[in-house]
Design a protein around this motif. Structure first.
Motif, PDB file in Angstrom:
ATOM      1  N   ALA A  85      34.207 -27.574   5.822  1.00  0.00           N
ATOM      2  CA  ALA A  85      34.395 -26.366   5.167  1.00  0.00           C
ATOM      3  C   ALA A  85      33.025 -25.992   4.447  1.00  0.00           C
ATOM      4  O   ALA A  85      32.880 -26.856   3.454  1.00  0.00           O
ATOM      5  CB  ALA A  85      35.725 -26.521   4.025  1.00  0.00           C
ATOM      6  N   PRO A  86      32.205 -25.403   4.949  1.00  0.00           N
ATOM      7  CA  PRO A  86      30.814 -25.395   4.324  1.00  0.00           C
ATOM      8  C   PRO A  86      30.760 -25.032   2.948  1.00  0.00           C
ATOM      9  O   PRO A  86      29.980 -25.555   2.033  1.00  0.00           O
ATOM     10  CB  PRO A  86      30.370 -24.150   5.102  1.00  0.00           C
ATOM     11  CG  PRO A  86      31.311 -23.251   5.883  1.00  0.00           C
ATOM     12  CD  PRO A  86      32.516 -24.367   5.953  1.00  0.00           C
ATOM     13  N   GLU A  87      31.891 -24.124   2.344  1.00  0.00           N
ATOM     14  CA  GLU A  87      31.718 -23.749   1.015  1.00  0.00           C
ATOM     15  C   GLU A  87      32.017 -24.911   0.058  1.00  0.00           C
ATOM     16  O   GLU A  87      31.345 -24.916  -1.336  1.00  0.00           O
ATOM     17  CB  GLU A  87      33.088 -22.710   0.968  1.00  0.00           C
ATOM     18  CG  GLU A  87      32.533 -21.806  -0.443  1.00  0.00           C
ATOM     19  CD  GLU A  87      33.510 -20.848  -0.540  1.00  0.00           C
ATOM     20  OE1 GLU A  87      33.952 -20.251  -1.665  1.00  0.00           O
ATOM     21  OE2 GLU A  87      34.330 -20.422   0.635  1.00  0.00           O
TER      22      GLU A  87
ATOM     23  N   LYS B 162      29.346 -21.234  -3.561  1.00  0.00           N
ATOM     24  CA  LYS B 162      29.110 -19.880  -3.081  1.00  0.00           C
ATOM     25  C   LYS B 162      30.111 -18.864  -4.089  1.00  0.00           C
ATOM     26  O   LYS B 162      29.579 -17.829  -4.455  1.00  0.00           O
ATOM     27  CB  LYS B 162      29.737 -19.651  -1.894  1.00  0.00           C
ATOM     28  CG  LYS B 162      29.830 -18.310  -1.077  1.00  0.00           C
ATOM     29  CD  LYS B 162      30.204 -18.307   0.177  1.00  0.00           C
ATOM     30  CE  LYS B 162      30.710 -17.310   1.002  1.00  0.00           C
ATOM     31  NZ  LYS B 162      32.278 -17.696   1.073  1.00  0.00           N
ATOM     32  N   ALA B 163      31.048 -19.436  -4.599  1.00  0.00           N
ATOM     33  CA  ALA B 163      32.232 -18.688  -5.544  1.00  0.00           C
ATOM     34  C   ALA B 163      31.235 -18.150  -6.661  1.00  0.00           C
ATOM     35  O   ALA B 163      31.336 -17.165  -7.211  1.00  0.00           O
ATOM     36  CB  ALA B 163      33.452 -19.436  -5.795  1.00  0.00           C
ATOM     37  N   ILE B 164      30.538 -19.217  -7.193  1.00  0.00           N
ATOM     38  CA  ILE B 164      30.027 -19.239  -8.581  1.00  0.00           C
ATOM     39  C   ILE B 164      28.771 -17.925  -8.542  1.00  0.00           C
ATOM     40  O   ILE B 164      28.702 -17.054  -9.190  1.00  0.00           O
ATOM     41  CB  ILE B 164      29.334 -20.204  -9.129  1.00  0.00           C
ATOM     42  CG1 ILE B 164      30.603 -21.141  -9.500  1.00  0.00           C
ATOM     43  CG2 ILE B 164      28.400 -20.078 -10.275  1.00  0.00           C
ATOM     44  CD1 ILE B 164      29.954 -22.666  -9.686  1.00  0.00           C
TER      45      ILE B 164
ATOM     46  N   ALA C 184      27.949 -33.945   1.192  1.00  0.00           N
ATOM     47  CA  ALA C 184      27.622 -35.021   2.167  1.00  0.00           C
ATOM     48  C   ALA C 184      28.719 -35.182   3.075  1.00  0.00           C
ATOM     49  O   ALA C 184      29.373 -36.193   3.303  1.00  0.00           O
ATOM     50  CB  ALA C 184      27.333 -36.114   1.294  1.00  0.00           C
ATOM     51  N   GLY C 185      29.143 -34.015   4.005  1.00  0.00           N
ATOM     52  CA  GLY C 185      30.222 -34.352   4.909  1.00  0.00           C
ATOM     53  C   GLY C 185      31.692 -34.436   4.362  1.00  0.00           C
ATOM     54  O   GLY C 185      32.465 -34.748   5.223  1.00  0.00           O
ATOM     55  N   ILE C 186      32.095 -34.308   2.929  1.00  0.00           N
ATOM     56  CA  ILE C 186      33.367 -34.618   2.373  1.00  0.00           C
ATOM     57  C   ILE C 186      33.609 -33.055   2.045  1.00  0.00           C
ATOM     58  O   ILE C 186      32.848 -32.561   1.191  1.00  0.00           O
ATOM     59  CB  ILE C 186      33.387 -35.455   1.404  1.00  0.00           C
ATOM     60  CG1 ILE C 186      32.946 -36.699   2.195  1.00  0.00           C
ATOM     61  CG2 ILE C 186      34.706 -35.712   0.855  1.00  0.00           C
ATOM     62  CD1 ILE C 186      32.848 -38.325   1.248  1.00  0.00           C
ATOM     63  N   THR C 187      34.816 -32.730   2.449  1.00  0.00           N
ATOM     64  CA  THR C 187      35.186 -31.449   1.671  1.00  0.00           C
ATOM     65  C   THR C 187      35.766 -31.618   0.207  1.00  0.00           C
ATOM     66  O   THR C 187      36.718 -32.248   0.173  1.00  0.00           O
ATOM     67  CB  THR C 187      36.491 -30.833   2.394  1.00  0.00           C
ATOM     68  OG1 THR C 187      35.905 -30.694   3.865  1.00  0.00           O
ATOM     69  CG2 THR C 187      36.762 -29.428   2.018  1.00  0.00           C
ATOM     70  N   ASP C 188      35.119 -30.929  -0.551  1.00  0.00           N
ATOM     71  CA  ASP C 188      35.296 -30.928  -2.006  1.00  0.00           C
ATOM     72  C   ASP C 188      35.757 -32.586  -2.735  1.00  0.00           C
ATOM     73  O   ASP C 188      36.952 -32.621  -2.966  1.00  0.00           O
ATOM     74  CB  ASP C 188      36.650 -30.049  -2.261  1.00  0.00           C
ATOM     75  CG  ASP C 188      36.425 -29.371  -3.830  1.00  0.00           C
ATOM     76  OD1 ASP C 188      35.785 -30.083  -4.447  1.00  0.00           O
ATOM     77  OD2 ASP C 188      36.961 -28.432  -4.083  1.00  0.00           O
TER      78      ASP C 188
ATOM     79  N   ARG D 288      46.462 -35.086   1.371  1.00  0.00           N
ATOM     80  CA  ARG D 288      46.080 -35.541   2.762  1.00  0.00           C
ATOM     81  C   ARG D 288      45.524 -34.211   3.336  1.00  0.00           C
ATOM     82  O   ARG D 288      44.717 -34.538   4.386  1.00  0.00           O
ATOM     83  CB  ARG D 288      47.564 -35.718   3.298  1.00  0.00           C
ATOM     84  CG  ARG D 288      47.499 -36.220   4.846  1.00  0.00           C
ATOM     85  CD  ARG D 288      48.802 -36.748   5.408  1.00  0.00           C
ATOM     86  NE  ARG D 288      49.467 -37.652   4.872  1.00  0.00           N
ATOM     87  CZ  ARG D 288      50.814 -37.627   4.276  1.00  0.00           C
ATOM     88  NH1 ARG D 288      51.481 -36.487   4.351  1.00  0.00           N
ATOM     89  NH2 ARG D 288      51.163 -38.707   3.605  1.00  0.00           N
ATOM     90  N   ASP D 289      46.094 -33.151   3.219  1.00  0.00           N
ATOM     91  CA  ASP D 289      45.222 -31.929   3.795  1.00  0.00           C
ATOM     92  C   ASP D 289      44.058 -31.997   3.513  1.00  0.00           C
ATOM     93  O   ASP D 289      43.049 -31.807   4.531  1.00  0.00           O
ATOM     94  CB  ASP D 289      45.896 -30.487   3.174  1.00  0.00           C
ATOM     95  CG  ASP D 289      47.438 -30.595   3.731  1.00  0.00           C
ATOM     96  OD1 ASP D 289      47.846 -31.070   4.820  1.00  0.00           O
ATOM     97  OD2 ASP D 289      48.180 -29.539   3.242  1.00  0.00           O
ATOM     98  N   ILE D 290      43.431 -32.070   2.333  1.00  0.00           N
ATOM     99  CA  ILE D 290      42.071 -32.294   2.152  1.00  0.00           C
ATOM    100  C   ILE D 290      41.084 -33.194   2.494  1.00  0.00           C
ATOM    101  O   ILE D 290      40.096 -32.863   3.126  1.00  0.00           O
ATOM    102  CB  ILE D 290      41.745 -31.935   0.164  1.00  0.00           C
ATOM    103  CG1 ILE D 290      40.446 -31.720   0.289  1.00  0.00           C
ATOM    104  CG2 ILE D 290      42.418 -32.989  -0.487  1.00  0.00           C
ATOM    105  CD1 ILE D 290      40.217 -30.517  -0.543  1.00  0.00           C
TER     106      ILE D 290
END
Lengths: 142, 879
Positions: free
Chosen positions: B236-238, A129-131, B242-246, B228-230
């Protein structure tokens, strides 16, 4: 670190070539030729990794196009594989259903997208999205 | 306006190029476009500059030269508008790189743009700098980039962070300026800035230990918290993949933690919990999750030990290894290599799976797996693993065979538990992939064969069999030819039959057939043919019945177009025709080649040397068979004593060339490098060609010839004995005498020594094979120093009784030998009793020459005739 990125079709025509390490022109052509030869005939069931000289090439095929990244031998192959896919998704989103011709006629835009995604051989942004938004802002300035 | 440049737009040009049917058409279109662009450049055309540059970029991508457009980039960068600058910078990155001097001109524009009020232009400048910055630009522009790390817009901050990486890689001295701003980037929430900040810290740690210490102390806790936070963050859709954030951020964080934890127990301790969490909680059904697990495993392997975590990591790799996805198996193999250093035992458990991977159809996996198997092999598992690898060698791809062969050979040499196994495996490799075997490997094999006295017969028969089935493997043919030449008699008489062998019937003419095939085969190369000629010469003496036929074959080659073969044939024919009296001495069996010297010589070039002698003292040969490397010199003196026109000299040189033996150390003053010299001799021995010692230049050939003329009489009378001690080394040039003494290991003749030793001489194990030992006890009659009484004692080392035991001995002319009858002709098994026999030797050259003796022992074992032969030259000196 990514050494270079290549986009080639099955015939070996280069659609995009971005080098993050300096190479002579003749050397670049050789590299493009060799990488194409390495990836083009591999069985789809095979790994997406091929050792190339002292580095390795992570490649992925989308229809008739090969996306190849040359990275250090110690780099995380799976991560770069995911990285290629993210790049393709961005292209797909930007050109809405991207095909090879989009990349041919808008090659300069592909370079610009790449420059927002990868810089100095390292990942710059992981949000599609950002890109896309950033590209929109840049297009407005044209 | 230029008539050429007005027309085509970029789109039109691309269409025109795409419409081309042939490469020639394409070249024509490109040439026309380039001409137009050049014209526009010359006219300093402003309006179409950026369009022309865009065209040039496309043309460059097609592979045509475009350097004439480089200056255009600079002009566009210097212009005011964003679109022009954008194309200008793009062109700069594509058409130029850091090595062009033109780049210096752009530094000033870059500096201005980095300070521009328009943040998009700042972004362009940063991007260009990050991609093509040279060391000088890095020094000039580092302050600007450092400042931009705190810029208000995150897009600029992340670009500046990556730009900093390039700068510190070019100029590591600048690293300290970036430590503080980099540390503050780690506190960011914006993923793009965070990920580039983490990357910058990682690269700072690599170039500066100061940075590493700083981040380790100040940032480890913060990074653990970020991870740990991430890891715990909700959807987080952005950034979701595959279900993992970044996952990318996960991976970068794990990598930095790895660098911080390596070699620091506190930091490692601090990250244990989160690593355990990532390793257990991450989903492993998608590539993204596996990428994180893979990185996590590497971090666990690299940081300071925590047993529990490592078990977890190895288990993950085990799961990876059994995954159906090839990519996952590939990374598992990759990581298991690293795990070998940490926990070899755990990796061994996966041996079977890894071995399967060697047989995968994917070359990438094969290669990784082979590397890993190579690391896995140890003394305990070498046999089954080698068996598997050799079996696979039969079916593997041609491209893979080279790698595989080299690895097998290296393993077999390194870990072989016994000689017979080593020889067996090497023969299999030679038969399957002999063409991939390197020269030094088959040279080493010959050295080992030569040292395995009790296996000579077995080896030559095995080679003969192998030769019947595969004749296409050059190195197999060479080794076989050499062995048949040396041990042909054993092949025909089935000497030294082992229990495991099937007896074969080979007639003398069969053996000659085998050599003839090798010499006539079209694909045989020069070395093989040359070796075959020597083998024939040797066989001519071993098989008198075939000598006519052998001469025919040799004569056929007298007209060979290859000078080397022609010369050899003529010389050998001459030996066969005119010099029957010395022929048998000339073609004596090669003395045992010195393993230690050979492996020492190889050690320089190869990490693993032959270590087949289990005793660990290869120099200390138990049996008295001619000392290593001593006899070649005797051999060559034999040769030069005759009036054959120095048959060996040119051939010798040529062969040295062939074998790639460097002659330069040899021509250096003697004493500079003895080991390589000895090595050269050993190599020459391999080819069983007496040649001049390398220390001597051709001018000294005459020396040898003339000096050895004096010794001609005793030599001629040697009757089949190699005349190791019959020649005074004084006769040869001092250089070779010195080296000979060296080679002889002090056992050689020492004519200067005259003093009478006391009558007490140590007893000597004169001969020992796997089946038999012969010990000599010496005594002297008072007042008669020339005569020595020898009591020979024979002991049976095998579990079988020997019947019809017969001991024979022969000595050179200067000695007189008297044999008393033996105590018995039956030798009980397993050392339960012995036979003794008295010998009386009179040395007419007492004090000048040492005793030397050639022996032959014949007996019947299980009603089979056995013949053992040897030469004893390590008698105490003053006998």
């Amino acid at each position: 670190m990514i050494r270079f990125i290549l986009l080639q079709n099955r015939q070996g025509k280069t659609r995009l070539a971005k080098y993050y390490v300096p190479l002579e022109d003749s050397e670049k052509h050789k590299v493009e030729y060799e990488v194409h030869r390495l990836v083009v005939n591999r069985d789809p069931k095979f790994t997406n990794f091929v050792e190339f000289r002292t580095h390795k090439v992570i490649y992925r095929r989308y229809a008739g196009l090969f996306f190849s990244l040359c990275v250090d031998i110690t780099d995380n192959e799976l991560a770069y594989l995911e990285c290629i896919h993210l790049f393709v998704e961005i292209l797909d989103h930007f050109f809405s259903n991207v095909c090879e011709l989009d990349l041919v006629f808008n090659f300069h835009k592909v370079y610009l997208i790449l420059d927002e995604f990868i810089l100095a051989g390292e990942l710059q942004e992981t949000s599609k999205k950002a890109i896309i938004e950033r590209m929109g802002e840049l297009e407005k300035l044209e | 306006m230029n008539p050429f440049s007005s027309g085509t737009r970029l789109r039109d040009m691309i269409r025109a190029i795409r419409a081309c049917k042939t490469a020639a058409e394409e070249r024509a279109v490109v040439r026309k476009e380039c001409a137009a662009i050049r014209a526009a450049i010359n006219e300093n055309d402003q309006d179409y500059r950026h369009r022309n540059l865009a065209k040039l970029m496309f043309i460059q991508m097609l592979g045509y030269p475009t350097h004439f457009g480089q200056m255009e980039c600079l002009k566009l960068i210097a212009s005011a508008g964003f679109p022009e600058k954008r194309i200008g910078y793009l062109g700069l990155m594509l058409l130029l790189d850091e090595r062009q001097e033109v780049l210096m001109l752009v530094t000033n524009s870059l500096k201005q743009d980095l300070n521009h009020s328009n943040q998009y232009i700042v972004g362009l400048a940063l991007c260009a700098l990050g991609n093509i910055c040279s060391a000088e630009m890095a020094r000039d522009l580092a302050p600007e980039v450092e400042r931009l790390l705190q810029f208000r817009d995150p897009n600029i901050r992340k670009k500046a962070a990556l730009c900093s990486i390039r700068i510190i890689k070019k100029v590591p001295d600048l690293a300290e300026n970036f430590i503080n701003p980099a540390a503050s980037l780690l506190k960011e929430k914006h993923h793009g800035v965070l990920i580039t900040g983490v990357q910058l810290c990682t690269d700072l740690c690599k170039v500066s230990s100061e940075a590493l210490e700083y981040f380790r102390k100040k940032c480890t806790d913060g990074l653990v918290k970020t991870l740990r936070d991430i890891a715990n963050s909700p959807y987080a859709p952005e950034y979701d993949i595959a279900g993992i954030t970044d996952p990318f951020l996960h991976i970068r964080l794990l990598k930095l933690l790895r660098i911080l934890g390596q070699g620091d127990a506190d930091a490692s301790d601090c990250m244990n919990d989160i690593l355990a969490q990532v390793a257990t909680k991450t989903e492993s059904n998608k590539n993204a999750g596996n990428a994180i697990l893979y990185e996590c495993v590497e971090t666990i392997m690299s940081i300071e030990d925590n047993g529990g975590l490592r078990v977890l990591a190895i288990n993950i790799l085990g799961r990876f290894l059994s995954n159906r996805d090839n990519n996952i198996r590939y990374v598992a193999l990759n990581m298991l290599m690293k795990a070998m250093m940490v926990d070899a035992q755990a990796v061994q458990r996966h041996r079977a799976t890894i071995l399967e991977c060697v047989k995968d159809s994917d070359a990438s996996i094969q290669k990784r797996a082979l590397e890993l198997v190579y690391l896995l092999v140890n003394e305990n598992n070498v046999k089954p693993l080698t068996k598997e690898l050799i079996e696979y060698l039969e079916v593997s791809d041609q491209e893979f065979k080279g790698d595989l062969t080299a690895k097998i050979c290296s393993l077999v040499e390194k870990f072989s538990p016994e000689k017979i196994w080593y020889i067996d495996q090497m023969l299999k490799v030679l038969s399957e992939a002999g063409n991939f075997v390197k020269d030094e490997v088959w040279h080493a094999l010959i050295v080992v064969i030569s040292n395995a006295t009790d296996l000579h017969g077995y080896t030559v028969r095995a080679l003969y069999r192998a030769l019947q089935t595969s004749t296409e493997q050059e190195t197999l043919v060479r080794v076989a030819v050499w062995c048949i030449g040396e041990y042909g008699d054993m092949l025909v008489n089935n000497v030294g039959m082992l229990d495991i062998e099937d007896p074969i019937t080979v007639t003398e003419s069969d053996a000659v057939d085998a050599i003839e095939v090798a010499i006539k085969r079209h694909s045989s190369d020069l070395t093989t043919k040359a070796m075959a000629l020597i083998a024939l010469l040797k066989l001519s003496s071993r098989f008198p019945s075939c000598s006519e036929r052998i001469r025919d074959i040799i004569v056929q080659n007298k007209g060979n177009l290859v000078l080397e073969l022609q010369q050899r044939s003529i010389e050998f024919n001459c030996i066969l025709q005119k010099h029957q009296n010395i022929r048998s001495a000339l073609v004596e069996r090669m003395p045992v080649l010195d393993e230690a010297t050979f492996s020492g010589r190889r050690a320089g070039s190869l990490p693993s040397a032959v270590s087949t002698s289990s005793t660990g003292a290869p120099r200390n040969l138990p049996n008295g068979i001619a000392k290593p490397a001593a006899a070649p010199i005797a051999d060559l003196l034999d040769l030069s004593s005759d009036d054959v026109p120095a048959p060996s000299s040119s051939g010798g040189d040529f062969l040295q060339d062939l074998l790639g033996v460097d002659l330069s150390p040899a021509s250096a003053p003697s004493g500079t490098s003895q080991p390589p010299k000895a090595g050269t001799d050993v190599l020459l021995d391999l080819l069983s060609l007496g040649t001049l010692p390398p220390a001597q230049s051709s001018s000294s050939t005459s020396d040898i010839l003339s000096s050895s003329q004096d010794n001609k009489a005793p030599l001629a009378n040697l009757n089949g004995l190699t005349s190791l001690s019959s020649l005074s080394p004084n006769a040869t040039s001092p250089a070779s005498a010195a080296s000979m003494m060296d080679l002889l290991d002090g056992f050689g003749p020492s004519p200067q020594k005259h003093e009478e030793n006391g009558p007490a001489f140590p007893s000597l194990v004169a001969y020992e094979s796997s089946s038999l030992r012969m010990t000599f006890n010496f005594s002297k009659q008072p007042g008669n120093p020339q005569t020595t009484l020898i009591q020979a004692t024979f002991t049976n080392l095998s579990p079988n009784v020997y019947n019809d035991f017969l001991f024979q001995a022969a000595v050179p002319k200067f000695l007189q030998l008297h044999l008393d009858p033996a105590s018995s002709n039956t030798l009980p098994a397993s050392g339960n009793g012995s036979i003794s026999q008295n010998l009386k030797v009179t040395n007419s050259q007492h004090g000048k020459k040492s005793l030397v003796m050639r022996i032959r022992i014949a007996y019947k074992m299980n009603n089979k005739d056995v013949l053992e032969e040897g030469q004893i030259s390590n008698f105490p000196r003053d006998l």
